[in-house]
Design a protein around this motif. Structure first.
Motif, PDB file in Angstrom:
ATOM      1  N   ASN A 394     -31.604  -4.018 -35.792  1.00 58.01           N
ATOM      2  CA  ASN A 394     -31.949  -5.041 -36.779  1.00 58.01           C
ATOM      3  C   ASN A 394     -32.951  -6.030 -36.192  1.00 58.01           C
ATOM      4  OD1 ASN A 394     -30.048  -4.066 -38.779  1.00 58.01           O
ATOM      5  ND2 ASN A 394     -28.420  -4.951 -37.514  1.00 58.01           N
ATOM      6  N   THR A 396     -36.267  -8.191 -35.498  1.00 59.28           N
ATOM      7  CA  THR A 396     -37.225  -8.850 -36.374  1.00 59.28           C
ATOM      8  C   THR A 396     -38.419  -9.338 -35.553  1.00 59.28           C
ATOM      9  OG1 THR A 396     -36.002 -10.930 -36.097  1.00 59.28           O
ATOM     10  CG2 THR A 396     -35.464  -9.576 -38.022  1.00 59.28           C
ATOM     11  N   ASN A 417     -36.281  -0.780 -38.076  1.00 63.86           N
ATOM     12  CA  ASN A 417     -35.878  -2.141 -37.795  1.00 63.86           C
ATOM     13  C   ASN A 417     -36.378  -3.010 -38.939  1.00 63.86           C
ATOM     14  OD1 ASN A 417     -34.546  -2.604 -35.001  1.00 63.86           O
ATOM     15  ND2 ASN A 417     -36.144  -1.095 -34.564  1.00 63.86           N
ATOM     16  N   GLN A 418     -36.564  -4.290 -38.678  1.00 66.73           N
ATOM     17  CA  GLN A 418     -37.116  -5.212 -39.673  1.00 66.73           C
ATOM     18  C   GLN A 418     -38.328  -5.933 -39.103  1.00 66.73           C
ATOM     19  OE1 GLN A 418     -33.988  -7.644 -41.528  1.00 66.73           O
ATOM     20  NE2 GLN A 418     -32.477  -6.096 -40.947  1.00 66.73           N
ATOM     21  N   SER A 420     -42.242  -6.950 -38.480  1.00 68.32           N
ATOM     22  CA  SER A 420     -43.271  -7.271 -39.464  1.00 68.32           C
ATOM     23  C   SER A 420     -44.559  -7.663 -38.745  1.00 68.32           C
ATOM     24  CB  SER A 420     -42.784  -8.403 -40.372  1.00 68.32           C
ATOM     25  OG  SER A 420     -42.447  -9.542 -39.598  1.00 68.32           O
ATOM     26  N   ASN A 441     -40.379  -0.143 -41.156  1.00 70.08           N
ATOM     27  CA  ASN A 441     -40.442  -1.570 -40.881  1.00 70.08           C
ATOM     28  C   ASN A 441     -41.248  -2.255 -41.994  1.00 70.08           C
ATOM     29  OD1 ASN A 441     -39.162  -2.247 -38.114  1.00 70.08           O
ATOM     30  ND2 ASN A 441     -40.314  -0.373 -37.686  1.00 70.08           N
TER      31      ASN A 441
END
Length: 574
Positions: A394, A396, A417-418, A420, A441
């Motif tokens: 998870n 970021t 995942n997250q 960006s 992502n």
């Protein structure tokens, strides 16, 4: 390469103690029969060459021979039974060849033999009973063949053995409970890669001289004896890939007893049936421990905060367990570590920035956990990294721009995942890269310039928010085997050269504004191309019409001019 034919004639005048040393000379061909004329030869070493054919029948005539080393060649066929006539030989090494057939019973006549090494050949069958006569044998290595039968009974009579290695054969049966009496002085006992079953005899702990014990990749069951803690000289304990344990809370009790083994360097118990919590005492194992392998079990609990006490550790592998909690920051104390495998667990929290202190780290596997937070920039200070897998978490934030400093990186996986932001352009500086997986992502922006990654085999950018056109340079990446750009916001024409010719190896679906490409991709035709074609046709027609009109006007003007000129000339004549 050097022919061996003249070797015998060159050394035929050797005196009694003169050795024939021909190792590492690139000798090729076969061993000549003339070697048998060296009646006084005591030491024959032809190892590490490219000799072929069978073992020369001249060698058994060297009756004074003490050492016969033919290892690491391309010798083939059966081992001649005539070698059993070398009654004085002390060392016989035939390892690393292509020898076939059965173990000659005549070798049981070599009663002076101290070392026999025939590992890594293609021999088969059972070990002959005559071997039990080799009462002076100290070193026996027959690994990597196809020998079969119950744990070799003739070997059980060799009580003088200090070193026994029989892995990767087809032996089966149970280990005898009186193994301490069979090999009372054994120091190295390698039994792995066979079909042994049953429990590990607790009597092994009575062999106080035992330094290395390996029975990996067998069918062993039961518990790991607590009595191993009495082996104060133990350096290697390799028990992985068996069925040891019962998924019970006390399966790991043996670890506490190993705190007494101050010489322990290698502990491998992965892929068994071990349960229970990881004991805090694991941090108190030998300061010499370099390899710790507990993966593939059902171990629960958390990694002790002081795991960094194991400062000599090079491999820490606890993957595929039920471990939870945070990853301890004390991993940063493991300055010699090269492998950290924590994948397929339930670790939470963030990736410790202290991992940036592990400057020899090659493989970091943290995938399939529940890690959160950002990717620490300190991790980019480990230029030795070959594989970085932090997928299926998870995480970021963005990929640190310093990723380009990972000049040895071959595989990068941050998928699912997250993450960006924009993919760093510096990723194109990782010239060793072969696999990049950024899929799943929220990356945005255009596809970065990675044309310098000539070894790239796999690129997965799918399921992101990437936009822009597909770069033409991708067609020039000759090593690429799989390309996934699907489910993004890409637009424009899809190339038709290079990897894009192989529709099975390319995925671009889910980009509604892509067009063209090979027919198998079933994309809409590029409207801009048609518009250009129509525009070009209209332009050609307009040019043609314009040219015709211009020509007509010029013609009219010429006619008017000629008419006026004639009229004027007629008036002058009047």
């Amino acid at each position: 390469m050097i022919q061996l034919k003249s070797l015998a004639s060159q050394i035929q005048g050797c005196w009694l103690s003169c050795p024939c040393k021909g190792d590492d000379n690139s000798f090729h061909g076969s061993i000549p029969l003339e070697v048998g004329k060296l009646f006084r030869l005591q030491h024959l070493n032809l190892s590490n060459n490219v000799l072929g054919g069978g073992i020369s029948l001249g060698i058994p005539n060297c009756s004074a021979l003490l050492t016969n080393d033919l290892s690491s060649n391309n010798l083939e066929h059966d081992v001649p039974s005539e070698l059993g006539s070398l009654s004085s030989v002390v060392i016989l090494s035939l390892r690393g060849n292509n020898l076939t057939g059965r173990f000659p019973a005549s070798l049981g006549n070599l009663t002076s033999l101290r070392k026999l090494d025939i590992e890594y050949n293609r021999m088969e069958g059972m070990i002959p009973y005559s071997m039990s006569r080799l009462a002076r044998m100290k070193y026996l290595r027959i690994a990597g063949n196809s020998f079969s039968g119950i744990f070799p009974r003739p070997i059980c009579n060799l009580s003088s053995l200090l070193f026994l290695s029989i892995p990767d054969n087809r032996f089966y049966g149970k280990l005898r409970p009186d193994i301490d009496q069979l090999f009372p002085d054994i120091q190295v006992l390698f039994l792995g890669g066979n079909k042994f079953e049953g429990e590990i005899p607790s009597s092994l702990a009575n062999i106080t001289s035992l330094r290395k014990f390996d029975i990996e990749e067998c069918h062993m069951t039961g518990s790991i004896p607590l009595s191993f803690g009495r082996l104060h000289n133990l350096e290697i304990l390799a028990l992985a890939y068996n069925s040891l344990g019962n998924y019970s809370s006390r399966d790991l009790d043996f670890i506490g007893s190993l705190n007494n083994c101050t010489q322990l360097q290698f502990l491998g118990v992965g892929y068994n049936k071990l349960g229970g919590n990881l004991p805090p005492l694991i941090s108190n194992l030998s300061s010499l421990l370099t390899y710790l392998f507990l993966g593939g079990n059902a171990i629960s609990g958390s990694i002790p905060l002081d795991i960094g006490n194991l400062e000599s550790l090079q491999s820490f592998k606890v993957e595929q367990n039920l471990l939870t909690g945070d990853i301890p920051s004390s991993f940063g104390n493991l300055s010699m570590v090269t492998q950290i495998y924590l994948y397929n667990n339930d670790f939470k929290g963030s990736i410790p920035s202290s991992l940036g202190n592990c400057t020899y780290l090659l493989y970091l596997g943290l995938d399939f956990n529940m890690l959160c937070g950002s990717i620490p920039g300190e991790l980019m200070n480990v230029p030795s990294l070959v594989t970085l897998d932090i997928s299926h978490n998870n995480l970021t934030g963005q990929i640190p721009n310093e990723v380009g400093k990972l000049v040895s990186l071959v595989r990068l996986d941050v998928s699912l995942n997250q993450l960006s932001g924009h993919v760093p352009q510096t990723l194109g500086n990782c010239l060793c890269m072969e696999e990049i997986l950024l899929n799943g992502n929220f990356f945005e922006g255009t596809i970065i310039d990675i044309r310098a990654l000539r070894n790239l085999r796999l690129l997965d950018l799918s399921n992101n928010n990437l936009s822009g056109t597909i770069p033409e340079y991708l067609v020039n990446l000759s090593a690429i085997q799989f390309l996934n750009l699907s489910v993004n916001n890409l637009d424009g024409p899809v190339p038709t050269e290079g990897i894009f010719q192989k529709s099975r190896n390319v995925s671009v679906f889910g980009n509604k504004n892509l067009c063209g490409g090979v027919a198998e991709l079933k994309l809409k035709p590029c409207l801009e191309t048609k518009a250009r074609e129509h525009s070009s046709t209209r332009r050609k027609i307009a040019i043609g019409v314009g040219a015709a009109v211009t020509l007509f006007i010029l013609s009219v003007m010429v006619i008017i001019s000629l008419s006026w000129f004639k009229k004027r000339s007629s008036m002058k004549q009047r």
